[in-house]
Design a protein around this motif. Structure first.
Motif, PDB file in Angstrom:
ATOM      1  N   ASP A  90      -1.037  -0.283  -1.323  1.00  8.77           N
ATOM      2  CA  ASP A  90      -2.029  -0.952  -2.166  1.00  8.77           C
ATOM      3  C   ASP A  90      -1.999  -0.425  -3.590  1.00  8.77           C
ATOM      4  OD1 ASP A  90      -2.891  -2.464  -0.040  1.00  8.77           O
ATOM      5  OD2 ASP A  90      -4.558  -1.129   0.476  1.00  8.77           O
ATOM      6  N   ILE A  91      -1.884   0.899  -3.712  1.00  7.64           N
ATOM      7  CA  ILE A  91      -2.022   1.535  -5.019  1.00  7.64           C
ATOM      8  C   ILE A  91      -0.701   1.575  -5.794  1.00  7.64           C
ATOM      9  CG2 ILE A  91      -2.609   3.717  -6.174  1.00  7.64           C
ATOM     10  CD1 ILE A  91      -4.556   4.246  -3.857  1.00  7.64           C
ATOM     11  N   LEU A  92       0.402   1.882  -5.117  1.00  7.52           N
ATOM     12  CA  LEU A  92       1.686   2.080  -5.801  1.00  7.52           C
ATOM     13  C   LEU A  92       2.564   0.834  -5.817  1.00  7.52           C
ATOM     14  CD1 LEU A  92       2.594   5.595  -4.340  1.00  7.52           C
ATOM     15  CD2 LEU A  92       1.480   5.071  -6.521  1.00  7.52           C
ATOM     16  N   GLY A  93       2.237  -0.133  -4.985  1.00  5.17           N
ATOM     17  CA  GLY A  93       3.085  -1.317  -4.858  1.00  5.17           C
ATOM     18  C   GLY A  93       3.726  -1.333  -3.486  1.00  5.17           C
ATOM     19  N   ARG A  94       3.555  -2.428  -2.761  1.00 12.89           N
ATOM     20  CA  ARG A  94       4.000  -2.443  -1.363  1.00 12.89           C
ATOM     21  C   ARG A  94       5.517  -2.406  -1.235  1.00 12.89           C
ATOM     22  NH1 ARG A  94      -0.763  -6.061  -0.583  1.00 12.89           N
ATOM     23  NH2 ARG A  94      -2.304  -4.733   0.431  1.00 12.89           N
ATOM     24  N   ARG A 204      16.134  -6.532  -5.143  1.00 14.57           N
ATOM     25  CA  ARG A 204      16.678  -7.765  -5.707  1.00 14.57           C
ATOM     26  C   ARG A 204      16.029  -9.017  -5.113  1.00 14.57           C
ATOM     27  NH1 ARG A 204      23.061  -9.735  -5.681  1.00 14.57           N
ATOM     28  NH2 ARG A 204      22.688 -11.736  -6.734  1.00 14.57           N
ATOM     29  N   PHE A 205      15.705  -8.980  -3.831  1.00 14.37           N
ATOM     30  CA  PHE A 205      15.281 -10.206  -3.155  1.00 14.37           C
ATOM     31  C   PHE A 205      13.817 -10.218  -2.706  1.00 14.37           C
ATOM     32  CE2 PHE A 205      19.909 -10.056  -2.436  1.00 14.37           C
ATOM     33  CZ  PHE A 205      20.262 -11.296  -2.943  1.00 14.37           C
ATOM     34  N   VAL A 206      13.139  -9.088  -2.784  1.00 12.06           N
ATOM     35  CA  VAL A 206      11.739  -9.032  -2.349  1.00 12.06           C
ATOM     36  C   VAL A 206      10.862  -8.750  -3.554  1.00 12.06           C
ATOM     37  CG1 VAL A 206      10.060  -7.884  -0.842  1.00 12.06           C
ATOM     38  CG2 VAL A 206      12.414  -8.210  -0.061  1.00 12.06           C
ATOM     39  N   ARG A 207       9.896  -9.619  -3.830  1.00  9.91           N
ATOM     40  CA  ARG A 207       9.010  -9.428  -4.971  1.00  9.91           C
ATOM     41  C   ARG A 207       7.994  -8.336  -4.691  1.00  9.91           C
ATOM     42  NH1 ARG A 207       9.262 -15.313  -5.398  1.00  9.91           N
ATOM     43  NH2 ARG A 207      10.362 -15.850  -7.322  1.00  9.91           N
ATOM     44  N   GLU A 208       7.656  -7.603  -5.723  1.00  7.13           N
ATOM     45  CA  GLU A 208       6.647  -6.548  -5.614  1.00  7.13           C
ATOM     46  C   GLU A 208       5.257  -7.172  -5.547  1.00  7.13           C
ATOM     47  OE1 GLU A 208       5.406  -3.954  -4.534  1.00  7.13           O
ATOM     48  OE2 GLU A 208       6.494  -2.462  -5.730  1.00  7.13           O
ATOM     49  N   SER A 209       4.367  -6.478  -4.866  1.00  6.54           N
ATOM     50  CA  SER A 209       2.986  -6.953  -4.766  1.00  6.54           C
ATOM     51  C   SER A 209       2.175  -6.450  -5.955  1.00  6.54           C
ATOM     52  CB  SER A 209       2.347  -6.447  -3.473  1.00  6.54           C
ATOM     53  OG  SER A 209       2.252  -5.032  -3.495  1.00  6.54           O
ATOM     54  N   GLU A 210       1.023  -7.056  -6.138  1.00  7.88           N
ATOM     55  CA  GLU A 210       0.105  -6.615  -7.181  1.00  7.88           C
ATOM     56  C   GLU A 210      -0.525  -5.286  -6.773  1.00  7.88           C
ATOM     57  OE1 GLU A 210      -3.420  -8.716  -9.852  1.00  7.88           O
ATOM     58  OE2 GLU A 210      -2.999  -9.381  -7.810  1.00  7.88           O
ATOM     59  N   ARG A 211      -0.645  -4.366  -7.716  1.00  9.47           N
ATOM     60  CA  ARG A 211      -1.226  -3.055  -7.403  1.00  9.47           C
ATOM     61  C   ARG A 211      -2.742  -3.106  -7.510  1.00  9.47           C
ATOM     62  NH1 ARG A 211       2.767   1.298 -10.475  1.00  9.47           N
ATOM     63  NH2 ARG A 211       4.733   0.422  -9.728  1.00  9.47           N
ATOM     64  N   HIS A 212      -3.395  -2.280  -6.683  1.00  5.41           N
ATOM     65  CA  HIS A 212      -4.849  -2.204  -6.684  1.00  5.41           C
ATOM     66  C   HIS A 212      -5.251  -0.752  -6.885  1.00  5.41           C
ATOM     67  CE1 HIS A 212      -4.964  -6.305  -5.094  1.00  5.41           C
ATOM     68  NE2 HIS A 212      -3.997  -5.934  -4.268  1.00  5.41           N
ATOM     69  N   PRO A 213      -5.962  -0.430  -7.954  1.00  9.12           N
ATOM     70  CA  PRO A 213      -6.347   0.958  -8.204  1.00  9.12           C
ATOM     71  C   PRO A 213      -7.151   1.525  -7.035  1.00  9.12           C
ATOM     72  CG  PRO A 213      -6.829  -0.441 -10.100  1.00  9.12           C
ATOM     73  CD  PRO A 213      -6.466  -1.359  -8.971  1.00  9.12           C
ATOM     74  N   GLY A 214      -6.966   2.806  -6.792  1.00  6.47           N
ATOM     75  CA  GLY A 214      -7.693   3.446  -5.697  1.00  6.47           C
ATOM     76  C   GLY A 214      -7.333   4.912  -5.598  1.00  6.47           C
ATOM     77  N   ARG A 215      -7.835   5.541  -4.566  1.00 11.21           N
ATOM     78  CA  ARG A 215      -7.591   6.975  -4.347  1.00 11.21           C
ATOM     79  C   ARG A 215      -6.918   7.180  -2.993  1.00 11.21           C
ATOM     80  NH1 ARG A 215     -13.319   9.841  -6.225  1.00 11.21           N
ATOM     81  NH2 ARG A 215     -13.330   9.050  -8.377  1.00 11.21           N
ATOM     82  N   PHE A 216      -6.139   8.258  -2.928  1.00  6.50           N
ATOM     83  CA  PHE A 216      -5.478   8.621  -1.679  1.00  6.50           C
ATOM     84  C   PHE A 216      -6.347   9.613  -0.915  1.00  6.50           C
ATOM     85  CE2 PHE A 216      -1.760   7.997  -4.617  1.00  6.50           C
ATOM     86  CZ  PHE A 216      -1.381   6.771  -4.097  1.00  6.50           C
ATOM     87  N   ASP A 217      -6.582   9.327   0.337  1.00  9.73           N
ATOM     88  CA  ASP A 217      -7.347  10.239   1.189  1.00  9.73           C
ATOM     89  C   ASP A 217      -6.372  11.140   1.946  1.00  9.73           C
ATOM     90  OD1 ASP A 217      -9.263  11.493   2.694  1.00  9.73           O
ATOM     91  OD2 ASP A 217      -9.626   9.785   4.030  1.00  9.73           O
TER      92      ASP A 217
END
Length: 502
Positions: A90-94, A204-217
């Motif tokens: 979620d935070i770094l990009g899937r 090359r073939f898989v698009r990156e997802s939108e990032r969502h700011p957050g914290r790591f537990d």
């Protein structure tokens, strides 16, 4: 046995990034193949090692109790870090986390294949679990990112579901073929070319997802995983050293401290890895607890019967692999029945029937002895357990996400996978403890007239049967749990079922 990676609820909440899924990938076939092959690798790894266990035990000199760590090292790190892996994505990009997980999984597979000793193999298995925990949450979410809602996404989800449903059976067959034709080391080497191809082609073939700011537990993930690992080790150590052994007691105490710390951390974390409010729903909590017991039994069944069919019935590895296929296909067939009939029948009747069938299968397996045959002693109970698992897990997937707020949807549906993995590890540890104690007692007082050559088969049969008796008791707890559960407001229309189970 099933390891469906990420929750479908996450898929429903995933927004299509601008210019991404709406326009579709430039090479959709390649994109889907990359995602599906990764999912297949993760599913395969839960079962492909099972058939190779007797050969691994002989080559690396594992004891009967420590051999279970070949399965548990993977299950504990995978289940324990799965929620954190989703948060990383979620935070770094899937896509970024997906590729990192695949690379770690691939390197760990190489280490597992070349390892000269058991200790390094367990490290490799744990690292495979970490890699799977990072990669798995991205598989389903990246379908949403790369395929627009409608026919394209529906087709992609169909392929994904087919891979998930058939992966366990393919793992058993492939594990048998590789072990028989080459060596147990190839159950690890087979991951390497596919892992490298996924890592190279994804950017090359898989698009990156939108990032969502957050914290790591991180503290939450480490304390929960560490606590469960100590708890499992305490049970296994008790089998060989006794319940009053200092290490056993220290591990139990450490597990209590770490798991207690985990609960405290989760109540105070700004973004907890496991929102405890999910357990305010009494029925969800009860039924996830039931899943812990059932998954432990399923893992134990494969662990003991894999050794039984090869050591007692003298099956070759490939024959052993095919010998377990009926379990996988009965589970898949039962899940298909549930998908069609759930709107008419409802959640609870299927779950109650499934838990009763699984319990009956365990009681049947408890009749095992050194003279049992495959058709007369194993096939029937395996089919019962497979059908029971299929009847139970599909409705539970829906219960797990029913009525959950959007921000908790991913964690809620991942929780089922966590319960499956962690329950499998803990349940197997308990059954291995019973097995080892029973075999030790039987070795001290073997039956009169038993030939020395027949002693190993006798010990394996007696230990397994006693383990299955305890497994029957644990399965019975799941039946009681379902009886007292009153799941309400659970959607059973066809569209909701498909959305929930992916």
């Amino acid at each position: 046995m099933t390891t469906s990676s990420t929750p479908s609820a996450t898929l429903r909440d995933e927004a299509d990034p601008p210019g991404s899924a709406q326009s579709g990938p430039s090479r959709p076939g390649i994109t889907l193949a990359i995602i599906a092959v990764c999912q297949l690798m993760i599913i395969l790894d839960a079962t492909i090692v099972n058939v190779a266990l007797p050969d691994i035990q002989k080559d690396l000199e594992f004891s009967g109790s420590t051999l279970s760590w070949v399965l548990n090292a993977y299950a504990l790190t995978f289940g324990g870090l799965l929620l954190l892996g989703g948060r990383f994505g979620d935070i770094l990009g899937r896509r970024k986390v997906f590729v990192a997980g695949v690379l770690l999984f691939t390197v760990a597979s190489l280490i597992g294949g070349i390892t000269p000793n058991g200790g390094l193999l367990l490290v490799a298995r744990a690292l495979q679990g970490v890699g799977a925990a990072l990669a798995a949450p991205g598989t389903l979410a990246l379908i949403a990112t790369n395929f627009a809602e409608g026919p394209a996404r529906t087709k992609a989800m169909g392929v994904y579901g087919g891979v998930t449903g058939s992966g366990a059976a393919l793992g058993l067959i492939l594990g048998g073929v590789l072990t028989d034709a080459a060596s147990w080391r190839w159950v690890f080497f087979v991951n390497i070319p596919f892992g490298l191809a996924i890592a190279l082609l994804s950017p090359r073939f898989v698009r990156e997802s939108e990032r969502h700011p957050g914290r790591f537990d991180l503290l939450g993930a480490l304390t929960s995983t560490g606590g469960m690992a100590l708890l499992v080790y305490a049970f296994i150590n008790a089998a060989s050293e006794g319940w009053s052994d200092g290490v056993t007691l220290a591990c139990f105490a450490g597990a209590i401290v770490l798991l207690g710390a985990f609960l405290l951390i989760e109540t105070r974390a700004a973004q907890p890895i496991l929102p405890l409010r999910l357990f305010r729903n009494r029925d969800r909590a009860i039924l996830l607890g039931a899943m812990l017991f059932l998954s432990g039994n399923l893992t134990g069944m494969f662990f003991f019967l894999t050794q039984f069919v090869q050591e007692v019935l003298k099956f070759s590895p490939i024959k052993a692999g095919f010998g377990f296929v009926p379990v996988a296909f009965s589970l898949i067939a039962a899940a298909g029945v549930v998908m069609k009939q759930l709107p008419k029948v409802g959640v609870k009747p299927f779950m109650l029937t499934g838990s009763i069938l699984a319990t009956g299968g365990m009681v049947w397996l408890a009749q095992l002895d050194a003279g049992s045959s495959y058709v007369g002693g194993l096939l029937g109970p395996m089919l019962l357990i497979g059908v029971g698992a299929g009847f139970f897990t599909v409705p539970l997937t829906i219960v797990a996400v029913a009525g959950v707020e959007a921000e908790d949807a991913g964690a809620a549906s991942s929780l089922l996978n966590v319960a499956t993995q962690v329950g499998g590890a803990l349940g197997l540890a308990i059954l291995v403890t019973v097995f080892s104690s029973s075999a030790k007692d039987e070795l001290a007082n073997p039956p009169a007239g038993l030939a020395p050559a027949d002693l190993p088969a006798h010990l394996l049969a007696v230990g397994s049967a006693n383990a299955f008796w305890v497994g029957s008791a644990l399965a019975l707890v799941s039946v009681v749990a379902v009886v007292f559960a009153r799941p309400k407001d659970v959607p059973t229309d066809a569209a909701s079922i498909m959305a929930a189970v992916g």
